[in-house]
Design an enzyme around this catalytic site. Structure first.
Site, PDB file in Angstrom:
ATOM      1  N   SER A 153       0.776  -1.201  -0.014  1.00  0.00           N
ATOM      2  CA  SER A 153      -0.096  -0.048  -0.072  1.00  0.00           C
ATOM      3  C   SER A 153       0.735   1.131   0.000  1.00  0.00           C
ATOM      4  CB  SER A 153      -1.021   0.050   1.139  1.00  0.00           C
ATOM      5  OG  SER A 153      -0.350   0.322   2.407  1.00  0.00           O
ATOM      6  N   LYS A 191       1.293   3.937   7.214  1.00  0.00           N
ATOM      7  CA  LYS A 191       0.545   4.968   6.489  1.00  0.00           C
ATOM      8  C   LYS A 191       1.014   6.459   6.722  1.00  0.00           C
ATOM      9  CE  LYS A 191      -2.499   2.074   4.744  1.00  0.00           C
ATOM     10  NZ  LYS A 191      -1.774   0.786   5.085  1.00  0.00           N
TER      11      LYS A 191
END
Length: 232
Positions: A153, A191
């Site tokens: 991701s 993230k």
């Protein structure tokens, strides 16, 4: 091997017990080490307990017991030295104190605390699995650790599946920082952090993954990305 802050806290606890007969309070420890929050003290105490230097005693106020001191606290005459912020068991980086002893190749050994998800969040950070040598130039002041990346991701941020990320341990971050975020005390993920009003967004760097939005009490920052190591 203890970090500077771990060493300082251990010696402070030891001296306070020796002088007053009881361990210091969390507020006293926070003030002595010049930390902004008690969460930093909690992390240091946990690290000292895991390394076998202190023990928490159940059902007692200020329930801490010093089991042993590091060898650097025992001079040649056999007497223990007192607490001193200038006593550092480790090395100094370009902006202050780093984590461990400098190795001959100008690197420092950091603990790898398991895997972190760059994709669907997985379980929270594990205990140390092994160690890795990290160039001292990659580190700044404070305590650091490493995690192995699992998932894709963050590929557009240059972070690939199988990479090892180096993180500075902290509980705050700025907008746009890549962080280790603990969500609802259950799952950890790597993230990009965005603060939007009273909400926190955890953004992926891959259009295949959606941005997740949380309340401010749901997300705890546990580290900020400072470097990356890749094996070919």
């Amino acid at each position: 091997m203890l970090t500077k802050k771990q060493h300082e806290l251990l010696m402070f606890i030891h001296e306070r017990i020796r002088e007053a007969g009881v361990p210091p309070s969390f507020d006293e420890m926070k003030e002595a080490l010049d930390l902004k929050s008690k969460s930093g003290i909690h992390r240091l105490i946990t690290a000292l307990e895991e390394r076998g230097f202190i023990r928490r005693l159940a059902h007692k106020a200020r329930a801490l017991e010093v089991i042993r001191l590091p060898d650097s606290a025992v001079p040649t005459n056999g007497r223990r030295t007192g607490f001193s912020p200038s006593v550092i068991e480790g090395s100094r980086g370009k902006d202050g104190d780093t984590d461990g002893a400098v190795l001959p190749n100008n690197s420092i050994e950091l603990p790898v605390l398991g895997r972190i998800a760059a994709g669907t969040p997985i379980e929270a950070i594990q205990h140390k699995s092994h160690a890795i040598d990290v160039p001292i130039t990659m580190l700044t002041s404070g305590e650091h650790y490493a995690l192995e990346v699992q998932g894709d991701s963050m590929i557009e941020a240059g972070i690939l599946d199988g990479d090892t990320v180096v993180l500075k341990r902290c509980d705050t971050a700025s907008n746009g920082d890549v962080v280790v975020a603990l969500v609802d005390d259950e799952e950890a993920t790597l993230k990009r952090l965005r603060k939007k009003g009273n909400s926190i967004a955890l953004e992926a760097a891959n259009p295949a993954y959606e941005t997740r939005i949380f309340g401010p009490d749901q997300v705890q920052v546990q580290g900020r990305l400072v470097g990356l190591i890749r094996k070919y």
